[in-house]
Scaffold this active site. Structure first.
Site, PDB file in Angstrom:
ATOM      1  N   THR A  82       7.943  22.545  10.217  1.00  0.00           N
ATOM      2  CA  THR A  82       6.624  22.927   9.701  1.00  0.00           C
ATOM      3  C   THR A  82       5.535  22.434  10.647  1.00  0.00           C
ATOM      4  OG1 THR A  82       6.636  20.911   8.367  1.00  0.00           O
ATOM      5  CG2 THR A  82       7.337  22.938   7.296  1.00  0.00           C
ATOM      6  N   TYR A 123      16.838  11.186  26.670  1.00  0.00           N
ATOM      7  CA  TYR A 123      16.167  12.462  26.952  1.00  0.00           C
ATOM      8  C   TYR A 123      14.660  12.289  27.100  1.00  0.00           C
ATOM      9  CZ  TYR A 123      16.320  12.287  21.787  1.00  0.00           C
ATOM     10  OH  TYR A 123      16.265  11.885  20.478  1.00  0.00           O
ATOM     11  N   LYS A 140       9.129   9.713  21.731  1.00  0.00           N
ATOM     12  CA  LYS A 140       9.697   8.670  22.590  1.00  0.00           C
ATOM     13  C   LYS A 140       9.196   8.781  24.026  1.00  0.00           C
ATOM     14  CE  LYS A 140      12.266   6.291  19.727  1.00  0.00           C
ATOM     15  NZ  LYS A 140      11.965   4.875  19.423  1.00  0.00           N
TER      16      LYS A 140
END
Length: 263
Positions: A82, A123, A140
């Site tokens: 959302t 990542y 992150k």
């Protein structure tokens, strides 16, 4: 990490949303003869972080080390999230759990500290991102940018900031959200260069080293600990492309509808 630091003689003040695991951690440290205290704190709440920092200082005096380990990762197809600001957004939830607390804690805990250790992800650290964890990757990456930026700015105060980017380490709770099925878990292990997942002591020993006096000249670094997983193939969760539609629907149906309340 708290238990390992206590074994090495550190006094521990643990902060988290749920009182019971905090109390259990402190009780275990006390049984081993260590010193520990805690306070419940929703790290999404700036005032609560300020109050936790004050309690930590009241309990133990100057706080010389901060470990920021807040996270709230989950698997999701990004087009199913959302995006509207008027709804409980998955992007906003992860940002409030991972990014904002990292900034708040770095700023609000006493500047008498010597070391800040942020836990990020491969990542984010490898500048590769990953499919199906976009809110986590964005949050992150922000924590990592804060780490490298403040390492330069605060070096004059003799405050070091470093980060750890762990690969897969099985933990209660998180593992069920990150490994949607046993076959997928076996696929990830088989693809791993070392054919195994991380051991908790490997991560805690690295963390202990980075906050110790033995690492005083390490500043602004992000240490990846994943057995070379990301070197073999960028994007830790990209192989979720292999999941069939039915598996995605089952996983998304099991995810809490109100992510703000779930973490």
């Amino acid at each position: 990490m708290a238990l390992r630091f206590a074994e090495l003689g550190a006094r521990i003040f643990v902060v988290g949303r749920r009182e019971e695991p905090l109390r259990e951690t402190c009780d275990e440290i006390h049984r081993s003869g260590g010193a520990a205290a805690f306070t419940p704190c929703d790290v999404r709440d700036y005032a609560a972080v300020e109050a936790a920092a004050a309690k930590a200082e009241e309990q133990f005096g100057d706080i010389d080390t901060l470990v920021n380990n807040a996270a709230g990762n989950f698997m999701a197809r990004t087009e199913k999230l959302t995006p509207m600001p008027s709804t409980p957004s998955s992007h906003r939830t992860e940002r409030n759990i991972s990014l904002h607390p990292g900034i708040w804690q770095a700023l609000d805990f006493p500047k008498a500290r010597r070391s800040v250790l942020n836990i990020v992800t491969t990542y984010a650290a490898a500048n590769c991102g990953s499919g199906f964890v976009v809110p986590s990757a964005c949050a992150k990456a922000g924590v990592l940018a804060m780490t490298t930026s403040l390492a330069v700015e605060w070096a004059k105060y003799h405050i070091r900031l470093n980060a750890i980017a762990p690969g897969p380490f099985p933990t209660e709770g998180a593992w069920s959200r990150l490994m949607p099925s046993k076959p997928f878990e076996e696929h990830v292990k088989d693809k791993h260069p070392m054919k195994r997942f991380g051991k908790h002591e490997e991560l805690t020993n690295l963390a202990a080293f980075l906050i110790s006096d033995m690492a005083e000249y390490i500043n602004g670094e992000c240490v990846v600990i994943d057995g070379a997983q990301w070197l073999r193939g960028a994007g830790e969760f990209n192989d979720l492309l292999l999941l069939p539609e039915a598996a995605w629907e089952a996983m998304e149906a099991a995810r809490p509808k109100n992510l703000e309340a779930a973490y």
